[in-house]
Design a protein around this motif. Sequence first.
Motif, PDB file in Angstrom:
ATOM      1  N   GLY A 116       0.801  -1.364   0.026  1.00  0.00           N
ATOM      2  CA  GLY A 116      -0.045   0.021   0.056  1.00  0.00           C
ATOM      3  C   GLY A 116       0.848   1.477  -0.034  1.00  0.00           C
ATOM      4  O   GLY A 116       0.399   2.179  -0.719  1.00  0.00           O
ATOM      5  N   PHE A 117       2.032   1.215   0.757  1.00  0.00           N
ATOM      6  CA  PHE A 117       2.903   2.330   0.740  1.00  0.00           C
ATOM      7  C   PHE A 117       3.511   2.705  -0.492  1.00  0.00           C
ATOM      8  O   PHE A 117       3.449   3.764  -0.955  1.00  0.00           O
ATOM      9  CB  PHE A 117       3.965   2.266   1.871  1.00  0.00           C
ATOM     10  CG  PHE A 117       4.908   3.108   1.674  1.00  0.00           C
ATOM     11  CD1 PHE A 117       4.644   4.483   2.047  1.00  0.00           C
ATOM     12  CD2 PHE A 117       6.235   2.930   1.479  1.00  0.00           C
ATOM     13  CE1 PHE A 117       5.743   5.732   2.235  1.00  0.00           C
ATOM     14  CE2 PHE A 117       7.322   3.790   1.501  1.00  0.00           C
ATOM     15  CZ  PHE A 117       7.001   5.053   1.490  1.00  0.00           C
ATOM     16  N   VAL A 118       3.955   1.430  -1.165  1.00  0.00           N
ATOM     17  CA  VAL A 118       4.393   1.651  -2.429  1.00  0.00           C
ATOM     18  C   VAL A 118       3.563   2.053  -3.545  1.00  0.00           C
ATOM     19  O   VAL A 118       3.977   3.083  -4.390  1.00  0.00           O
ATOM     20  CB  VAL A 118       5.205   0.228  -2.976  1.00  0.00           C
ATOM     21  CG1 VAL A 118       5.717   0.380  -4.332  1.00  0.00           C
ATOM     22  CG2 VAL A 118       6.307  -0.034  -2.072  1.00  0.00           C
ATOM     23  N   VAL A 119       2.328   1.757  -3.563  1.00  0.00           N
ATOM     24  CA  VAL A 119       1.253   2.053  -4.339  1.00  0.00           C
ATOM     25  C   VAL A 119       0.783   3.673  -4.286  1.00  0.00           C
ATOM     26  O   VAL A 119       0.709   4.320  -5.282  1.00  0.00           O
ATOM     27  CB  VAL A 119      -0.089   1.380  -4.201  1.00  0.00           C
ATOM     28  CG1 VAL A 119      -1.238   1.850  -5.164  1.00  0.00           C
ATOM     29  CG2 VAL A 119       0.509  -0.210  -4.868  1.00  0.00           C
ATOM     30  N   LEU A 120       0.754   3.906  -3.202  1.00  0.00           N
ATOM     31  CA  LEU A 120       0.538   5.428  -2.788  1.00  0.00           C
ATOM     32  C   LEU A 120       1.681   6.289  -3.261  1.00  0.00           C
ATOM     33  O   LEU A 120       1.403   7.187  -3.777  1.00  0.00           O
ATOM     34  CB  LEU A 120       0.437   5.760  -1.171  1.00  0.00           C
ATOM     35  CG  LEU A 120      -1.067   5.207  -0.680  1.00  0.00           C
ATOM     36  CD1 LEU A 120      -1.081   5.365   0.644  1.00  0.00           C
ATOM     37  CD2 LEU A 120      -2.240   6.021  -1.512  1.00  0.00           C
ATOM     38  N   LEU A 121       2.935   5.873  -2.929  1.00  0.00           N
ATOM     39  CA  LEU A 121       4.228   6.657  -3.347  1.00  0.00           C
ATOM     40  C   LEU A 121       4.392   6.715  -4.978  1.00  0.00           C
ATOM     41  O   LEU A 121       4.577   7.735  -5.432  1.00  0.00           O
ATOM     42  CB  LEU A 121       5.278   6.189  -2.619  1.00  0.00           C
ATOM     43  CG  LEU A 121       6.548   6.999  -2.874  1.00  0.00           C
ATOM     44  CD1 LEU A 121       6.564   8.298  -2.276  1.00  0.00           C
ATOM     45  CD2 LEU A 121       7.973   6.299  -2.309  1.00  0.00           C
ATOM     46  N   VAL A 165       2.830   9.882   4.960  1.00  0.00           N
ATOM     47  CA  VAL A 165       3.028   8.311   5.148  1.00  0.00           C
ATOM     48  C   VAL A 165       4.534   8.269   4.756  1.00  0.00           C
ATOM     49  O   VAL A 165       5.352   7.633   5.517  1.00  0.00           O
ATOM     50  CB  VAL A 165       2.352   7.357   4.454  1.00  0.00           C
ATOM     51  CG1 VAL A 165       2.845   5.992   4.302  1.00  0.00           C
ATOM     52  CG2 VAL A 165       0.955   7.266   4.733  1.00  0.00           C
ATOM     53  N   TRP A 166       4.967   8.944   3.972  1.00  0.00           N
ATOM     54  CA  TRP A 166       6.216   8.937   3.162  1.00  0.00           C
ATOM     55  C   TRP A 166       7.037   9.410   4.642  1.00  0.00           C
ATOM     56  O   TRP A 166       8.286   9.107   4.939  1.00  0.00           O
ATOM     57  CB  TRP A 166       6.419   9.799   2.092  1.00  0.00           C
ATOM     58  CG  TRP A 166       8.031  10.146   2.100  1.00  0.00           C
ATOM     59  CD1 TRP A 166       8.734  11.548   2.048  1.00  0.00           C
ATOM     60  CD2 TRP A 166       8.945   9.276   1.163  1.00  0.00           C
ATOM     61  NE1 TRP A 166       9.985  11.578   1.873  1.00  0.00           N
ATOM     62  CE2 TRP A 166      10.190  10.215   1.020  1.00  0.00           C
ATOM     63  CE3 TRP A 166       9.097   8.213   0.584  1.00  0.00           C
ATOM     64  CZ2 TRP A 166      11.337   9.939   0.517  1.00  0.00           C
ATOM     65  CZ3 TRP A 166      10.141   7.812   0.078  1.00  0.00           C
ATOM     66  CH2 TRP A 166      11.419   8.549  -0.093  1.00  0.00           C
TER      67      TRP A 166
END
Length: 394
Positions: A77-82, A235-236
């Motif tokens: 999820g973090f990679v997709v958002l970023l 989040v980043w």
Amino acid sequence: MPRWLPRAMVLALALYACFRLGDWAFHQLIGLLTNILIAFFLALAIEPAVGRMAARGMRRGLATLLVFLGVVIAAVGFVVLLGSMLAGQIIEMVEDFPKYLDSVINWINQSFHTELSRVEVQDSLLRSDWLQRYVQNSASGVLDVSATVLGGLFRLLTIFLFSFYFAADGPRLRRALCSVLPPARQAEVLRAWEIAVDKTGGYLYSRGLMALISGFAHYILLVILDVPYAPALAVWVGLVSQFIPTIGTYLAGALPMLIAFTVNPWYALWVLIFVVIYQQFENYVLQPKLTAKTVDIHPAVAFGSVVAGTALMGAVGALIAIPAVATLQAFLGAYVKRYDVTDDPRVHGRHPRRRGFPGLVRLRRTLRHEPRQAARTPGTSGKAGTPPSEDDGS
């Protein structure tokens, strides 16, 4: 020739050959050993969650699988958002590039009285030699990039596989380790294992809580400034600033400042000021309270351990340095004998006040005590060495 000399030479050559073989094998397996070390610390970090779920009747394998699924979902999820944030920003920058280029060309023409045009600049850039060399190098480096990505994925899979086995078979691994040790050593090994689990899990959970608080605070700021992609940026900032030691704060604050600069240059300054103020609040107020019972080490020791871990093992050493040092400190603290500290002002940083230089103080005390001693000496007057007078009644 003595009879023992040929045997000694053969033994020396055999030992040297074994040493060279072991050195070659160690350098060949250093990558695998590093992955196993990372997997071991990752298993220690998730051990408290797996232990709680297993205590409620769930099988350790299923509990470990659920914990890993949660970690993978959060990471994806973090990679997709970023990735969506970066892709959107790149598309906007490409679409607005002609406007930026026109504004720059107009400023150059007005400032330096030139007659540049966008078509001439684009043609010169497209026909330049450095652009053609860059395209050729990029085309030839595609295979290297693909190999690096595949190697990183294989390494990540290896780490997850070993950490899954370490966490799922934790009790069996401890029993196998204790079975080759005497009973007196078994208690020490189990105590060290328990301390390592507490410190590593406490470090991870305290960092996760601080990442949540940091991300929420920066999210409020970015929403107030109307900066795009505020959730992904929050989040980043939260994850990078907490889980990348030493330079994580600067890397985390650079991206929100850059995107805020595209909106308004003054917004980037406000983001910088907020990052600096929040960092001081986190270092002196938030972090001591959250890590007082989990990873209670001095900031100087933490910084030195990160530097030492980076010098020894690179980025991996920087990540595992703090929990490793905290575990070692807690383990040694249980066996190091301590004494009560004397109640001395110098222990508390207070020194007795002295007037003047030490030499002058001693000379003044000497001159002050000499007349008193001479007066107390029988058969003498107030001055030392003076004979007694006839009218003193002696």
